[in-house]
Design an enzyme around this catalytic site. Structure first.
Site, PDB file in Angstrom:
ATOM      1  N   GLY A 187       0.822  -1.213   0.000  1.00 36.33           N
ATOM      2  CA  GLY A 187       0.000   0.000   0.000  1.00 36.33           C
ATOM      3  C   GLY A 187       0.849   1.253   0.000  1.00 36.33           C
ATOM      4  N   HIS A 323      14.108 -12.511  -0.530  1.00 42.84           N
ATOM      5  CA  HIS A 323      15.416 -12.994  -0.064  1.00 42.84           C
ATOM      6  C   HIS A 323      15.263 -14.085   0.986  1.00 42.84           C
ATOM      7  CE1 HIS A 323      14.242  -9.186   1.804  1.00 42.84           C
ATOM      8  NE2 HIS A 323      14.787  -9.609   2.929  1.00 42.84           N
ATOM      9  N   HIS A 446      33.507   9.070   4.587  1.00 41.21           N
ATOM     10  CA  HIS A 446      32.871  10.394   4.699  1.00 41.21           C
ATOM     11  C   HIS A 446      32.936  11.069   3.335  1.00 41.21           C
ATOM     12  CE1 HIS A 446      31.728  14.290   6.227  1.00 41.21           C
ATOM     13  NE2 HIS A 446      32.721  14.809   5.535  1.00 41.21           N
TER      14      HIS A 446
HETATM   15  P1  FAD Z   1       6.492 -16.673  -5.966  1.00 38.29           P
HETATM   16  O1  FAD Z   1       7.437 -15.635  -6.347  1.00 38.29           O
HETATM   17  O2  FAD Z   1       5.076 -16.290  -5.713  1.00 38.29           O
HETATM   18  O3  FAD Z   1       6.540 -17.766  -7.135  1.00 38.29           O
HETATM   19  C1  FAD Z   1       5.710 -18.872  -7.149  1.00 38.29           C
HETATM   20  C2  FAD Z   1       5.615 -19.372  -8.572  1.00 38.29           C
HETATM   21  O4  FAD Z   1       4.991 -20.638  -8.559  1.00 38.29           O
HETATM   22  C3  FAD Z   1       4.766 -18.495  -9.474  1.00 38.29           C
HETATM   23  O5  FAD Z   1       5.473 -18.170 -10.642  1.00 38.29           O
HETATM   24  C4  FAD Z   1       3.551 -19.369  -9.800  1.00 38.29           C
HETATM   25  O6  FAD Z   1       3.051 -19.139 -11.105  1.00 38.29           O
HETATM   26  C5  FAD Z   1       4.144 -20.746  -9.693  1.00 38.29           C
HETATM   27  N1  FAD Z   1       3.163 -21.797  -9.421  1.00 38.29           N
HETATM   28  C6  FAD Z   1       2.222 -21.804  -8.442  1.00 38.29           C
HETATM   29  N2  FAD Z   1       1.546 -22.964  -8.466  1.00 38.29           N
HETATM   30  C7  FAD Z   1       2.067 -23.694  -9.485  1.00 38.29           C
HETATM   31  C8  FAD Z   1       1.790 -24.987  -9.997  1.00 38.29           C
HETATM   32  N3  FAD Z   1       0.857 -25.779  -9.460  1.00 38.29           N
HETATM   33  N4  FAD Z   1       2.518 -25.411 -11.061  1.00 38.29           N
HETATM   34  C9  FAD Z   1       3.480 -24.631 -11.612  1.00 38.29           C
HETATM   35  N5  FAD Z   1       3.779 -23.405 -11.151  1.00 38.29           N
HETATM   36  C10 FAD Z   1       3.088 -22.952 -10.100  1.00 38.29           C
HETATM   37  N6  FAD Z   1       9.793  -9.116  -1.537  1.00 38.29           N
HETATM   38  C11 FAD Z   1      11.004  -8.578  -1.263  1.00 38.29           C
HETATM   39  O7  FAD Z   1      11.833  -9.241  -0.614  1.00 38.29           O
HETATM   40  N7  FAD Z   1      11.344  -7.337  -1.703  1.00 38.29           N
HETATM   41  C12 FAD Z   1      10.481  -6.574  -2.399  1.00 38.29           C
HETATM   42  O8  FAD Z   1      10.817  -5.446  -2.777  1.00 38.29           O
HETATM   43  C13 FAD Z   1       9.203  -7.089  -2.686  1.00 38.29           C
HETATM   44  N8  FAD Z   1       8.325  -6.361  -3.394  1.00 38.29           N
HETATM   45  C14 FAD Z   1       7.105  -6.895  -3.688  1.00 38.29           C
HETATM   46  C15 FAD Z   1       6.200  -6.111  -4.389  1.00 38.29           C
HETATM   47  C16 FAD Z   1       4.955  -6.600  -4.696  1.00 38.29           C
HETATM   48  C17 FAD Z   1       3.984  -5.745  -5.462  1.00 38.29           C
HETATM   49  C18 FAD Z   1       4.611  -7.937  -4.320  1.00 38.29           C
HETATM   50  C19 FAD Z   1       3.269  -8.509  -4.691  1.00 38.29           C
HETATM   51  C20 FAD Z   1       5.499  -8.728  -3.618  1.00 38.29           C
HETATM   52  C21 FAD Z   1       6.755  -8.208  -3.283  1.00 38.29           C
HETATM   53  N9  FAD Z   1       7.680  -8.939  -2.549  1.00 38.29           N
HETATM   54  C22 FAD Z   1       8.893  -8.399  -2.241  1.00 38.29           C
HETATM   55  C23 FAD Z   1       7.384 -10.300  -2.084  1.00 38.29           C
HETATM   56  C24 FAD Z   1       8.041 -11.341  -3.020  1.00 38.29           C
HETATM   57  O9  FAD Z   1       7.593 -11.128  -4.333  1.00 38.29           O
HETATM   58  C25 FAD Z   1       7.702 -12.750  -2.559  1.00 38.29           C
HETATM   59  O10 FAD Z   1       8.040 -12.898  -1.196  1.00 38.29           O
HETATM   60  C26 FAD Z   1       8.450 -13.775  -3.378  1.00 38.29           C
HETATM   61  O11 FAD Z   1       8.149 -13.665  -4.738  1.00 38.29           O
HETATM   62  C27 FAD Z   1       8.114 -15.192  -2.898  1.00 38.29           C
HETATM   63  O12 FAD Z   1       8.820 -16.103  -3.664  1.00 38.29           O
HETATM   64  P2  FAD Z   1       8.307 -17.587  -3.858  1.00 38.29           P
HETATM   65  O13 FAD Z   1       9.350 -18.276  -4.664  1.00 38.29           O
HETATM   66  O14 FAD Z   1       7.928 -18.184  -2.564  1.00 38.29           O
HETATM   67  O15 FAD Z   1       6.944 -17.484  -4.683  1.00 38.29           O
HETATM   68  P1  NAD Z   2       1.272  -6.312   4.648  1.00 41.99           P
HETATM   69  O1  NAD Z   2       1.038  -7.432   5.580  1.00 41.99           O
HETATM   70  O2  NAD Z   2       2.599  -5.685   4.559  1.00 41.99           O
HETATM   71  O3  NAD Z   2       0.277  -5.112   4.975  1.00 41.99           O
HETATM   72  C1  NAD Z   2      -1.097  -5.302   5.046  1.00 41.99           C
HETATM   73  C2  NAD Z   2      -1.660  -4.162   5.867  1.00 41.99           C
HETATM   74  O4  NAD Z   2      -3.052  -4.206   5.750  1.00 41.99           O
HETATM   75  C3  NAD Z   2      -1.309  -4.256   7.348  1.00 41.99           C
HETATM   76  O5  NAD Z   2      -0.832  -3.022   7.799  1.00 41.99           O
HETATM   77  C4  NAD Z   2      -2.629  -4.633   7.989  1.00 41.99           C
HETATM   78  O6  NAD Z   2      -2.758  -4.158   9.304  1.00 41.99           O
HETATM   79  C5  NAD Z   2      -3.607  -3.977   7.038  1.00 41.99           C
HETATM   80  N1  NAD Z   2      -4.935  -4.563   7.041  1.00 41.99           N
HETATM   81  C6  NAD Z   2      -5.274  -5.873   7.137  1.00 41.99           C
HETATM   82  N2  NAD Z   2      -6.611  -6.008   7.103  1.00 41.99           N
HETATM   83  C7  NAD Z   2      -7.119  -4.755   6.968  1.00 41.99           C
HETATM   84  C8  NAD Z   2      -8.430  -4.246   6.879  1.00 41.99           C
HETATM   85  N3  NAD Z   2      -9.494  -5.050   6.939  1.00 41.99           N
HETATM   86  N4  NAD Z   2      -8.578  -2.913   6.749  1.00 41.99           N
HETATM   87  C9  NAD Z   2      -7.514  -2.075   6.704  1.00 41.99           C
HETATM   88  N5  NAD Z   2      -6.253  -2.526   6.805  1.00 41.99           N
HETATM   89  C10 NAD Z   2      -6.059  -3.844   6.921  1.00 41.99           C
HETATM   90  O7  NAD Z   2       0.747  -6.852   3.237  1.00 41.99           O
HETATM   91  P2  NAD Z   2       0.897  -6.229   1.790  1.00 41.99           P
HETATM   92  O8  NAD Z   2       1.292  -4.817   1.846  1.00 41.99           O
HETATM   93  O9  NAD Z   2      -0.353  -6.608   1.072  1.00 41.99           O
HETATM   94  O10 NAD Z   2       2.092  -7.073   1.203  1.00 41.99           O
HETATM   95  C11 NAD Z   2       1.971  -8.513   1.118  1.00 41.99           C
HETATM   96  C12 NAD Z   2       3.301  -9.176   1.309  1.00 41.99           C
HETATM   97  O11 NAD Z   2       4.172  -8.854   0.249  1.00 41.99           O
HETATM   98  C13 NAD Z   2       3.943  -8.736   2.585  1.00 41.99           C
HETATM   99  O12 NAD Z   2       4.062  -9.852   3.432  1.00 41.99           O
HETATM  100  C14 NAD Z   2       5.284  -8.241   2.228  1.00 41.99           C
HETATM  101  O13 NAD Z   2       6.279  -8.872   2.972  1.00 41.99           O
HETATM  102  C15 NAD Z   2       5.454  -8.575   0.750  1.00 41.99           C
HETATM  103  N6  NAD Z   2       6.001  -7.369   0.112  1.00 41.99           N
HETATM  104  C16 NAD Z   2       7.254  -6.993   0.441  1.00 41.99           C
HETATM  105  C17 NAD Z   2       7.780  -5.837  -0.081  1.00 41.99           C
HETATM  106  C18 NAD Z   2       9.147  -5.416   0.320  1.00 41.99           C
HETATM  107  O14 NAD Z   2       9.887  -6.238   0.854  1.00 41.99           O
HETATM  108  N7  NAD Z   2       9.545  -4.181   0.091  1.00 41.99           N
HETATM  109  C19 NAD Z   2       7.038  -5.058  -0.946  1.00 41.99           C
HETATM  110  C20 NAD Z   2       5.757  -5.464  -1.253  1.00 41.99           C
HETATM  111  C21 NAD Z   2       5.254  -6.636  -0.721  1.00 41.99           C
END
Ligand code: FAD
Ligand code: NAD
Length: 468
Positions: A187, A323, A446
């Site tokens: 968000g 990570h 620095h």
């Molecule tokens: P995923 O990356 O979700 O990959 C799972 C894969 O499995 C997908 O490609 C899916 O298609 C595939 N899959 C699922 N089921 C099947 C099936 N049955 N057969 C074949 N393939 C399948 N994390 C950070 O650390 N830093 C960030 O800056 C960050 N930014 C984010 C921003 C956004 C908008 C979002 C949504 C997430 C962000 N995250 C960030 C979180 C991060 O993307 C996830 O934690 C990470 O991708 C998880 O990795 P994973 O390998 O567990 O799963």
């Molecule tokens: P989040 O868990 O970071 O935040 C969700 C927020 O929604 C919380 O503050 C929670 O209190 C609030 N919330 C929950 N229910 C609510 C309700 N009914 N009304 C109003 N607020 C409510 O989840 P996210 O922002 O959706 O991100 C999902 C995951 O993706 C996170 O676990 C995060 O680790 C990962 N992510 C990581 C990064 C990064 O590492 N920079 C960036 C994007 C996403």
């Protein structure tokens, strides 16, 4: 039927890193991915595209707000070309996902494009994207199927105006007023993108602070900074309905006194967390246990109740971070190869890529208090750094929490420019169980933002920061 030492289901950072490490360790490895591009959420619709949009929008904000002060004049109006911005973002994504395909080829990993589902504990059926079906045999399987956005029961995600992060990375127009439900990482990062591009942005958060799982000091400072950028916040608000009416979205919430507040916008980003994704995986056929929130249950070796099936990343317990998933992918590969790796989950940093950036590792003040650990606090403001003033990025601070009796660093919490990179120093220090004094006595170049880490360590050691 082709037989593998390891089959990995899902090609996100958990899955593809596990596959590479398995191949490096000499195992015959397959990876199954349902989409045509590898890299999972992180590369396709997560970390990489969101950071691309954050960077582009940051450039725009600098150009309209800060260039003049730097003595840079651009004749004519500076305008956003959203189509080009999104197309650049897609170019970055395409380049990065192709890089994963290259790594699979280089490591001789067989890639199957299709949906994988368990036939039993040692066989996986693949519904290939070309319509064919194939079954492979696997001595070991790593489930890395990741997560999908979660929502609230009364919300209909129409994916046009009531959207998740996936659609927010592909909008065709800049919203006039984006209502963001959830003041967590997604968000705030994507809210800031659209605020910079000119949208009015209103965040509605259920808890009494934004980024509620991080140290409260960071929540307060980030909210202060984002309020200066004119993002509106409504904390302790319980959303109870989201309704689309033509091009309008109407969100109703109760404030903490129970009074109903109505918000009207043209887009609503639902960012209330993500849920583990196992749809179509048919884990039941293999007998793999899941908990009541749909997460795959694993032990400390990330092994499920079925000994040859492991799981990593967002689909299991713990922080949903790329990570973290990568470390787990490596760990499982090494365990299958008979090694004895270890992950210290306390030392997995968390970063929010807003500007100022927010980054943390180790325990928060709230956690230390709850655990009854006595600690010292050393805090140093970014604005006292010459480098911060030179760049005009003066918001934020570095806070180091150290054990009151041993001086060991227990937690580092920072907000400011470049903190996403600065946090690595804290991770390294804590990995080697450094004391605050150890860091205080190290030379920091620095002028850099890293001097704030040294100064906070000095402040924690003997309350003897030099530049405040
Ligand atoms: P995923 O990356 O979700 O990959 C799972 C894969 O499995 C997908 O490609 C899916 O298609 C595939 N899959 C699922 N089921 C099947 C099936 N049955 N057969 C074949 N393939 C399948 N994390 C950070 O650390 N830093 C960030 O800056 C960050 N930014 C984010 C921003 C956004 C908008 C979002 C949504 C997430 C962000 N995250 C960030 C979180 C991060 O993307 C996830 O934690 C990470 O991708 C998880 O990795 P994973 O390998 O567990 O799963
Ligand atoms: P989040 O868990 O970071 O935040 C969700 C927020 O929604 C919380 O503050 C929670 O209190 C609030 N919330 C929950 N229910 C609510 C309700 N009914 N009304 C109003 N607020 C409510 O989840 P996210 O922002 O959706 O991100 C999902 C995951 O993706 C996170 O676990 C995060 O680790 C990962 N992510 C990581 C990064 C990064 O590492 N920079 C960036 C994007 C996403």
């Amino acid at each position: 039927m082709t037989e593998y030492d390891v089959a990995v289901i899902g090609s996100g950072p958990g899955g593809y890193v596990a596959a590479i490490r398995c191949a490096q360790l000499g195992m015959k490895t397959a990876i199954i991915e349902k989409y045509s591009t590898l890299g999972g959420t992180c590369l396709n619709v997560g970390c990489i595209p969101s950071k691309a949009m954050l960077d582009s929008s940051h450039h725009y904000e600098d150009a309209i707000k800060h260039f003049q002060e730097h003595g840079i004049e651009i004749p004519g109006e500076i305008k956003v070309n959203l189509k080009q911005m999104i197309s650049r973002k897609q170019g970055v994504v395409d380049m990065t996902t192709k890089g994963i395909q290259f790594l699979m080829d280089k490591n001789k990993i067989d890639v199957y494009e299709g949906v994988g589902s368990f036939k039993d504990a040692t066989h996986i059926d693949i519904a290939l994207s070309d319509g064919k079906k194939e079954t492979i045999a696997a001595k070991n399987t790593i489930i890395a199927t990741g997560s999908k956005p979660s929502t609230l029961p009364f919300i209909t995600l129409d994916k046009e105006r009531v959207i998740t992060s996936t659609e927010a990375l592909e909008l065709k127009e800049i919203p006039k007023h984006m209502i963001v439900i959830g003041g967590g990482v997604i968000g705030l990062e994507l809210g800031q993108v659209y605020k910079r591009l000119g949208s009015e942005v209103t965040v509605i958060e259920y808890m009494d602070r934004i980024i509620p799982t991080m140290d409260a000091g960071l929540s307060k400072e980030l909210m202060k900074s984002m309020k200066k950028q004119k993002v509106k916040f409504n904390l302790s608000h319980k959303v109870k309905s989201v309704e689309r009416k033509g091009d309008e979205v109407i969100v109703k919430a109760d404030d903490k006194k129970g009074k109903e507040i109505t918000f009207t916008g043209d887009y609503c980003l639902v960012s209330v967390g993500r849920r583990p994704y196992t749809d179509g995986l048919n884990v039941e056929a293999a007998g793999v246990e899941m908990d009541d929130r749909g997460k795959i249950v694993v032990n400390e070796h990330l092994q499920t109740n079925i000994p040859n099936i492991y799981a990593v990343g967002d689909v299991i317990r713990g922080a949903m971070l790329a990570h973290k998933a990568e470390e787990e992918g490596t760990l499982v590969a090494e365990i299958i190869a008979g090694q004895k790796p270890h992950i210290d989950y306390n030392l997995i940093p968390g970063v929010v890529y807003t500007w100022p950036e927010v980054a943390a590792v180790g325990k928060t003040e709230e956690e230390l208090k709850e655990a009854g650990i006595t600690y010292k606090v050393g805090q140093f403001p970014m604005r006292a750094l010459g480098r911060a003033r030179a760049s005009m990025d003066v918001d934020g601070f570095v806070k180091i929490l150290a054990d009151a009796s041993t001086d060991e660093i227990l937690g580092v919490h920072m907000i400011g420019a470049r903190c996403a990179d600065l946090i690595s120093e804290a991770v390294t220090a804590m990995e080697f169980r450094a004391s605050a004094e150890d860091v205080a006595r190290m030379s920091h170049a620095h002028p850099t933002y890293s001097e704030a880490v040294k100064e906070a360590a000095l402040a924690a050691t003997e309350d003897r920061a030099l530049h405040v």
